[in-house]
Design a protein around this motif. Structure first.
Motif, mmCIF file in Angstrom:
data_model
loop_
_atom_site.group_PDB
_atom_site.id
_atom_site.type_symbol
_atom_site.label_atom_id
_atom_site.label_comp_id
_atom_site.label_asym_id
_atom_site.label_seq_id
_atom_site.Cartn_x
_atom_site.Cartn_y
_atom_site.Cartn_z
ATOM 1 N N ASP A 260 53.814 31.870 5.726
ATOM 2 C CA ASP A 260 55.173 31.307 5.736
ATOM 3 C C ASP A 260 55.825 31.297 7.115
ATOM 4 O O ASP A 260 56.961 30.841 7.260
ATOM 5 C CB ASP A 260 56.073 32.032 4.734
ATOM 6 N N THR A 261 55.125 31.800 8.140
ATOM 7 C CA THR A 261 55.676 31.739 9.501
ATOM 8 C C THR A 261 54.999 30.665 10.352
ATOM 9 O O THR A 261 55.367 30.477 11.511
ATOM 10 C CB THR A 261 55.529 33.096 10.215
ATOM 11 N N LEU A 262 54.034 29.973 9.776
ATOM 12 C CA LEU A 262 53.286 28.975 10.539
ATOM 13 C C LEU A 262 53.892 27.585 10.361
ATOM 14 O O LEU A 262 54.373 27.234 9.277
ATOM 15 C CB LEU A 262 51.824 28.955 10.098
ATOM 16 N N GLY A 263 53.863 26.801 11.445
ATOM 17 C CA GLY A 263 54.337 25.425 11.386
ATOM 18 C C GLY A 263 55.832 25.288 11.191
ATOM 19 O O GLY A 263 56.307 24.267 10.689
ATOM 20 N N VAL A 264 56.587 26.313 11.601
ATOM 21 C CA VAL A 264 58.039 26.296 11.430
ATOM 22 C C VAL A 264 58.700 26.150 12.798
ATOM 23 O O VAL A 264 58.434 26.952 13.709
ATOM 24 C CB VAL A 264 58.541 27.584 10.754
ATOM 25 N N ASP A 265 59.551 25.156 12.943
ATOM 26 C CA ASP A 265 60.251 24.955 14.202
ATOM 27 C C ASP A 265 61.149 26.166 14.496
ATOM 28 O O ASP A 265 61.985 26.539 13.669
ATOM 29 C CB ASP A 265 61.104 23.691 14.125
ATOM 30 N N GLY A 266 60.938 26.790 15.634
ATOM 31 C CA GLY A 266 61.730 27.957 16.009
ATOM 32 C C GLY A 266 61.010 29.279 15.827
ATOM 33 O O GLY A 266 61.469 30.308 16.328
ATOM 34 N N ILE A 267 59.899 29.269 15.089
ATOM 35 C CA ILE A 267 59.113 30.498 14.931
ATOM 36 C C ILE A 267 57.901 30.438 15.852
ATOM 37 O O ILE A 267 57.149 29.455 15.847
ATOM 38 C CB ILE A 267 58.646 30.707 13.480
ATOM 39 N N ILE A 268 57.735 31.489 16.649
ATOM 40 C CA ILE A 268 56.590 31.588 17.556
ATOM 41 C C ILE A 268 55.668 32.672 17.005
ATOM 42 O O ILE A 268 55.944 33.869 17.146
ATOM 43 C CB ILE A 268 57.032 31.938 18.987
ATOM 44 N N PRO A 269 54.561 32.280 16.347
ATOM 45 C CA PRO A 269 53.640 33.270 15.797
ATOM 46 C C PRO A 269 52.577 33.658 16.825
ATOM 47 O O PRO A 269 51.844 32.823 17.347
ATOM 48 C CB PRO A 269 53.010 32.532 14.614
ATOM 49 N N ILE A 270 52.504 34.922 17.125
ATOM 50 C CA ILE A 270 51.496 35.440 18.062
ATOM 51 C C ILE A 270 50.448 36.189 17.233
ATOM 52 O O ILE A 270 50.802 36.990 16.373
ATOM 53 C CB ILE A 270 52.144 36.373 19.099
ATOM 54 N N PRO A 271 49.168 35.937 17.451
ATOM 55 C CA PRO A 271 48.115 36.502 16.601
ATOM 56 C C PRO A 271 47.830 37.987 16.838
ATOM 57 O O PRO A 271 46.717 38.375 17.190
ATOM 58 C CB PRO A 271 46.901 35.633 16.911
ATOM 59 N N HIS A 272 48.850 38.809 16.626
ATOM 60 C CA HIS A 272 48.744 40.278 16.721
ATOM 61 C C HIS A 272 48.055 40.702 18.026
ATOM 62 O O HIS A 272 47.036 41.402 18.029
ATOM 63 C CB HIS A 272 47.976 40.842 15.518
ATOM 64 N N LEU A 273 48.672 40.323 19.128
ATOM 65 C CA LEU A 273 48.107 40.600 20.452
ATOM 66 C C LEU A 273 48.781 41.771 21.149
ATOM 67 O O LEU A 273 48.445 42.085 22.289
ATOM 68 C CB LEU A 273 48.222 39.356 21.338
ATOM 69 N N GLY A 274 49.740 42.436 20.467
ATOM 70 C CA GLY A 274 50.508 43.484 21.136
ATOM 71 C C GLY A 274 49.673 44.508 21.864
ATOM 72 O O GLY A 274 49.929 44.830 23.023
ATOM 73 N N ALA A 275 48.649 45.036 21.196
ATOM 74 C CA ALA A 275 47.821 46.084 21.810
ATOM 75 C C ALA A 275 46.470 45.550 22.262
ATOM 76 O O ALA A 275 45.576 46.337 22.590
ATOM 77 C CB ALA A 275 47.619 47.223 20.820
ATOM 78 N N SER A 276 46.328 44.222 22.276
ATOM 79 C CA SER A 276 45.025 43.629 22.591
ATOM 80 C C SER A 276 44.825 43.464 24.089
ATOM 81 O O SER A 276 44.771 42.345 24.622
ATOM 82 C CB SER A 276 44.882 42.288 21.869
ATOM 83 N N THR A 277 44.736 44.593 24.753
ATOM 84 C CA THR A 277 44.354 44.611 26.163
ATOM 85 C C THR A 277 43.248 45.648 26.315
ATOM 86 O O THR A 277 43.225 46.642 25.571
ATOM 87 C CB THR A 277 45.528 44.981 27.092
ATOM 88 N N PRO A 278 42.347 45.454 27.255
ATOM 89 C CA PRO A 278 41.303 46.463 27.468
ATOM 90 C C PRO A 278 41.894 47.831 27.810
ATOM 91 O O PRO A 278 41.389 48.864 27.365
ATOM 92 C CB PRO A 278 40.507 45.893 28.654
ATOM 93 N N GLU A 279 42.990 47.826 28.553
ATOM 94 C CA GLU A 279 43.607 49.097 28.944
ATOM 95 C C GLU A 279 44.128 49.855 27.723
ATOM 96 O O GLU A 279 43.915 51.058 27.573
ATOM 97 C CB GLU A 279 44.755 48.850 29.923
ATOM 98 N N ALA A 280 44.803 49.131 26.827
ATOM 99 C CA ALA A 280 45.351 49.772 25.629
ATOM 100 C C ALA A 280 44.245 50.270 24.718
ATOM 101 O O ALA A 280 44.324 51.374 24.160
ATOM 102 C CB ALA A 280 46.252 48.797 24.873
ATOM 103 N N GLU A 281 43.198 49.470 24.548
ATOM 104 C CA GLU A 281 42.095 49.877 23.678
ATOM 105 C C GLU A 281 41.378 51.099 24.241
ATOM 106 O O GLU A 281 40.960 51.996 23.499
ATOM 107 C CB GLU A 281 41.136 48.709 23.484
ATOM 108 N N ASP A 282 41.250 51.161 25.559
ATOM 109 C CA ASP A 282 40.648 52.340 26.186
ATOM 110 C C ASP A 282 41.518 53.574 25.959
ATOM 111 O O ASP A 282 41.029 54.643 25.581
ATOM 112 C CB ASP A 282 40.478 52.114 27.694
ATOM 113 N N ASN A 283 42.817 53.421 26.185
ATOM 114 C CA ASN A 283 43.740 54.557 26.028
ATOM 115 C C ASN A 283 43.730 55.083 24.594
ATOM 116 O O ASN A 283 43.705 56.299 24.359
ATOM 117 C CB ASN A 283 45.167 54.136 26.403
#
Length: 387
Positions: A260-283
């Protein structure tokens, strides 16, 4: 060598913690512990050998923590290990709210397919449709002052925003880490009053589920934006859609997309990238590994979500770890079990929690299964373990 089962890929840096004492494996019949990221464990039954579960990240909605507590399985998480990665994504999200960067880029790319277009003049002519506002001087509410919320609050101060924040309890350590310009308020309602931006950093609980809804959105300024890098269920999406359609809200950025958040004008859906960095995964991997090893080898509990934290420097001939499914340890009955088994307590510590408790005892001589049986016969004791 003890085996640790991984249910998701884990950073190889964890080997620096495990050394030659532990082996990270994808399959095991008798692991001492489990490491997990996003794997849903609610229908998963751990082997009887499992002492603990380490979540390489902060959220534990994918783990049945209460159920595991009943089985004497300690669940750890890694608060703060991925905080900087999430903070950076939140800052990016704030800028994407204020400026129409994403549609502007898409439009610019489309010029390539238009034959004969002189890109320079076309850009100058068309850029007006992507005008956006600045975040400087705008009021932002930070809901939740955990490791991520504190970093976001301080970064927003540095960006020149007017920052207000609310946390249910504000410990001295939180105050010490916050920029003095961050204004603390006493309720969520007070927090959102007149906000231009709202950033969510709280766990999903009964009292936070759909905390963002039509009533709370109404208290924000017209044209406000919301950034949700915590959990999707904190927001009533239908109410957000209605507010976007009416112009009450400008943007909603969510790092937990749903249908229900996809294809909606004004909603920016980010594919759960908050912790998706090599540095964060290492930590996260290193932190989870250290917590697991400390518990297996020393019985110390640090950053548990289903047992109180408890630690004790080693003394005596042997250590005994006792986990209980009662909020207060029946110390007299537990100590009587030691006496019945013929051992003396050299040193001890006990910590009580909301629904569970944990204790560590160092004893004067080596014990056997008789002591374990005596302890596990005490009401409330889920598991006793000799180290």
């Amino acid at each position: 060598m003890k085996e640790v089962l991984r249910l998701n890929p884990i950073s190889p840096l964890i080997d620096s913690v495990f050394g030659d004492k532990y082996k990270l494996v994808a399959e095991s019949e008798s692991p001492v512990g489990i490491l997990v990221r996003s794997f849903k464990m609610h229908e998963y039954q751990p082997a009887k050998s499992v002492l603990c579960v380490g979540r390489a990240g902060a959220g534990v909605n994918n783990i049945p923590c209460d159920k595991y507590a009943e089985q004497g399985i300690v669940v750890f998480n890694t608060p703060g290990a991925n905080a900087n990665a999430v903070k950076e994504l939140v800052l990016l999200s704030l800028l994407l709210c204020g400026r129409k960067i994403i549609p502007g880029i898409a439009w610019a790319q489309s010029l390539k397919d238009q034959e004969g277009v002189d890109v320079g003049p076309a850009v100058e002519k068309g850029k007006g449709q992507f005008v956006g506002g600045e975040i400087l001087g705008k009021k932002i509410g930070i809901y939740g002052l955990g490791a991520i919320g504190r970093l976001v609050a301080n970064a927003c101060v540095a960006l020149g925003m007017n920052v207000v924040a609310y946390n249910r309890t504000v410990r001295d350590e939180i105050k010490k880490e916050l920029d003095p310009k961050v204004k603390l308020v006493n309720s969520f309602e007070e927090l959102i009053e007149g906000c231009d931006y709202l950033s969510l950093h709280v766990a999903l609980k009964d009292n936070t589920r759909e905390c963002v809804n039509a009533a709370t959105i109404a208290k924000m300024n017209d044209g406000a934006s919301i950034v949700n890098a915590a959990r999707g269920e904190l927001v009533n999406v239908a109410d957000v859609k209605a507010a976007l359609a009416s112009g009450k809200l400008n943007r909603y950025v969510v790092d937990f997309p749903s249908a229900d958040t996809l294809g909606v004008d004004g909603i920016i859906p980010i594919p759960h990238l908050g912790a998706s960095t090599p540095e964060a995964e290492d930590n996260c991997a290193v932190m989870a590994g250290k917590e697991l090893v400390d518990f297996v080898e020393n019985g110390n509990i640090v950053n548990s979500v289903n047992y109180p934290d408890v630690s004790l420097a080693k003394s005596g001939a042997q250590r005994v770890v006792v986990l209980l499914n009662v909020a207060e340890c029946p110390c007299d009955a537990v100590k009587a079990a030691f006496a019945k088994a013929g051992v003396k307590i050299v040193n001890s510590v006990c910590k009580n929690g909301k629904a569970t408790s944990a204790a560590i005892f160092d004893i004067d001589k080596k014990a056997d299964d008789k002591l374990v049986k005596e302890l596990e016969a005490v009401g409330g004791v889920v598991k006793a373990r000799l180290i």
